[in-house]
Design a protein around this motif. Sequence first.
Motif, short mmCIF file in Angstrom:
data_model
loop_
_atom_site.label_atom_id
_atom_site.label_comp_id
_atom_site.label_asym_id
_atom_site.label_seq_id
_atom_site.Cartn_x
_atom_site.Cartn_y
_atom_site.Cartn_z
N LYS A 1 -21.36 -65.55 -30.99
CA LYS A 1 -23.06 -65.24 -31.81
C LYS A 1 -23.68 -67.00 -32.50
CE LYS A 1 -25.00 -63.55 -35.82
NZ LYS A 1 -25.03 -64.30 -37.01
N GLY A 2 -24.99 -67.44 -32.12
CA GLY A 2 -24.90 -68.23 -32.87
C GLY A 2 -24.05 -68.75 -34.50
N GLY A 3 -23.99 -70.10 -33.73
CA GLY A 3 -23.71 -70.86 -35.65
C GLY A 3 -22.40 -70.30 -35.73
N THR A 4 -21.04 -69.50 -35.48
CA THR A 4 -20.64 -68.67 -35.06
C THR A 4 -19.55 -70.36 -35.43
OG1 THR A 4 -20.38 -68.05 -34.12
CG2 THR A 4 -21.12 -66.21 -35.65
N ASP B 1 -24.57 -75.20 -22.94
CA ASP B 1 -25.43 -74.58 -23.33
C ASP B 1 -26.05 -75.37 -23.78
OD1 ASP B 1 -27.20 -73.97 -25.61
OD2 ASP B 1 -25.64 -73.78 -27.42
N SER C 1 -9.64 -76.68 -41.40
CA SER C 1 -9.22 -76.12 -39.88
C SER C 1 -8.23 -76.76 -38.22
CB SER C 1 -11.00 -76.67 -39.68
OG SER C 1 -10.72 -78.04 -39.10
N THR D 1 -18.60 -74.63 -30.64
CA THR D 1 -18.33 -76.32 -30.55
C THR D 1 -17.60 -76.51 -31.36
OG1 THR D 1 -20.72 -76.47 -30.21
CG2 THR D 1 -19.54 -78.02 -30.65
N THR D 2 -17.10 -76.21 -32.40
CA THR D 2 -16.35 -76.68 -33.70
C THR D 2 -15.20 -76.28 -32.81
OG1 THR D 2 -18.38 -76.62 -35.22
CG2 THR D 2 -15.20 -77.10 -35.42
N ASP E 1 -19.68 -83.13 -39.86
CA ASP E 1 -21.33 -83.25 -38.86
C ASP E 1 -22.27 -84.07 -39.78
OD1 ASP E 1 -19.75 -81.73 -36.46
OD2 ASP E 1 -20.51 -79.64 -38.02
N LYS F 1 -14.59 -70.23 -40.82
CA LYS F 1 -15.82 -70.53 -41.58
C LYS F 1 -15.25 -69.64 -42.83
CE LYS F 1 -19.49 -71.05 -39.80
NZ LYS F 1 -21.08 -71.97 -39.70
N ILE G 1 -9.99 -69.07 -38.87
CA ILE G 1 -9.68 -71.15 -39.58
C ILE G 1 -10.74 -71.35 -40.38
CG2 ILE G 1 -10.91 -73.73 -38.19
CD1 ILE G 1 -8.89 -72.44 -35.89
N PRO G 2 -10.24 -71.61 -41.63
CA PRO G 2 -10.88 -71.50 -42.62
C PRO G 2 -12.34 -72.46 -42.63
CG PRO G 2 -8.88 -72.16 -42.68
CD PRO G 2 -8.92 -72.45 -41.65
N TYR G 3 -12.48 -72.53 -43.81
CA TYR G 3 -14.59 -72.94 -44.79
C TYR G 3 -13.30 -74.35 -44.56
CZ TYR G 3 -18.11 -75.55 -45.46
OH TYR G 3 -18.63 -76.13 -45.71
N ASP G 4 -13.84 -75.16 -43.84
CA ASP G 4 -13.62 -76.53 -44.32
C ASP G 4 -14.30 -77.73 -44.23
OD1 ASP G 4 -12.51 -79.36 -44.40
OD2 ASP G 4 -10.97 -79.44 -41.87
N1 LIG Z 1 -13.97 -73.83 -40.26
C1 LIG Z 1 -15.63 -74.75 -40.46
N2 LIG Z 1 -15.67 -74.99 -41.82
C2 LIG Z 1 -16.78 -75.48 -42.26
N3 LIG Z 1 -17.79 -75.53 -41.31
C3 LIG Z 1 -17.88 -74.91 -40.15
C4 LIG Z 1 -16.45 -74.71 -39.32
N4 LIG Z 1 -16.96 -74.50 -37.85
C5 LIG Z 1 -17.89 -74.69 -38.20
N5 LIG Z 1 -18.69 -75.08 -39.41
C6 LIG Z 1 -19.83 -75.93 -38.96
O1 LIG Z 1 -21.10 -74.28 -39.14
C7 LIG Z 1 -22.02 -75.19 -37.78
C8 LIG Z 1 -22.53 -73.86 -36.69
O2 LIG Z 1 -21.29 -74.92 -36.09
P1 LIG Z 1 -20.96 -74.96 -34.07
O3 LIG Z 1 -22.16 -75.46 -34.17
O4 LIG Z 1 -19.84 -75.22 -34.44
O5 LIG Z 1 -21.55 -73.60 -33.99
P2 LIG Z 1 -21.48 -73.23 -32.34
O6 LIG Z 1 -21.46 -71.61 -32.13
O7 LIG Z 1 -21.98 -73.83 -31.55
O8 LIG Z 1 -23.74 -73.17 -33.40
P3 LIG Z 1 -24.33 -73.01 -31.77
O9 LIG Z 1 -24.82 -71.35 -31.51
O10 LIG Z 1 -25.82 -73.34 -32.37
O11 LIG Z 1 -24.04 -73.54 -30.38
C9 LIG Z 1 -22.06 -76.88 -38.42
O12 LIG Z 1 -22.37 -76.91 -39.46
C10 LIG Z 1 -20.16 -76.64 -38.35
O13 LIG Z 1 -20.24 -77.88 -39.01
#
Ligand SMILES: Nc1ncnc2c1ncn2[C@@H]1O[C@H](COP(=O)(O)OP(=O)(O)OP(=O)(O)O)[C@@H](O)[C@H]1O
Length: 255
Positions: free
Chosen positions: A10-13, A40, A240, A16-17, A225, A189, A215-218
């Motif tokens: 899902k978006g933003g999950t 993407d 993380s 990419t991280t 970022d 997160k 992977i915990p919120y870091d």
């Molecule tokens: N483990 C983590 N701890 C803290 N923040 C995180 C963590 N993983 C991701 N984030 C934050 O969550 C947001 C979304 O992360 P990321 O861009 O990796 O998601 P995505 O699934 O690739 O998003 P999109 O669907 O837009 O491509 C970013 O702001 C990133 O900094």
Amino acid sequence: MSLTIAVAGKGGTGKTTLCALVIRHLLARGRKPILAVDADPNANLAEVLGLAVPATIGDILDETLHQPEPLPGGMSKDAYIEYRLSAALAEGQDVDLLVMGRPEGPGCYCFANNVLRGHLASKAQNYPLVVMDNEAGLEHLSRRTTNNVDFFFVTSDATVRGLRSAARVRELIDELGLAVKRRYLVVTKAPAGQPLAGILQEQVAATGLELAGVIPYDPLVAEFDVQARPLVDLPAAAVSVQAAEELFARVMAAV
Ligand SMILES: Nc1ncnc2c1ncn2[C@@H]1O[C@H](COP(=O)(O)OP(=O)(O)OP(=O)(O)O)[C@@H](O)[C@H]1O
Ligand SMILES: [Mg+2]
């Protein structure tokens, strides 16, 4: 044959991280060179890898598709596109990056996708490892961009909605009969040092995916970022990175 690791969800999950953490892990083990693929259209893998954003395949297709014939050197259109696409590779020290982008013209998207698939297959032959970041949503699965994958990580944040989306990814992989050797759920997160709430554990089970780990919120990821610092440079002590290292060492021990 290269080994392909793909990330979807899902978006933003945190797809990419997670790609950055996979690449960081592979590099720390001396596994290189790596081809990173940003599939993407809203591309941002270059930033987390600290690479200059190259021309995307979409940009190049926009230029070459409308190039009047005859083409330079009497080349065929296919040969000319292939030649121009070599400029789409951003070359790093140990990691090269191919960015798909999105062509502007209407109706180009499927064509671009076919070109990406073909180009990707030929480029991937030169790399032992391919790491692929995908867009949110499921289209890349039905378009079969994400096929022939050795390790498929489906990300979800620690929410019921994220986990239901992960379940849909798993269902679609099955429905389409995609060639995926091993697939896992990665919950991202989540609050550090706490077990997942009961309702989330039920949803994890309902995804039909094996939970590779959490992977915990870091806060350091958030800080990197904000400052646009490459996530591959996260220190080994980051929570993380520690969780990711433990997770990858377990599920990708053979890699
Ligand atoms: N483990 C983590 N701890 C803290 N923040 C995180 C963590 N993983 C991701 N984030 C934050 O969550 C947001 C979304 O992360 P990321 O861009 O990796 O998601 P995505 O699934 O690739 O998003 P999109 O669907 O837009 O491509 C970013 O702001 C990133 O900094
Ligand atoms: Mg992303």
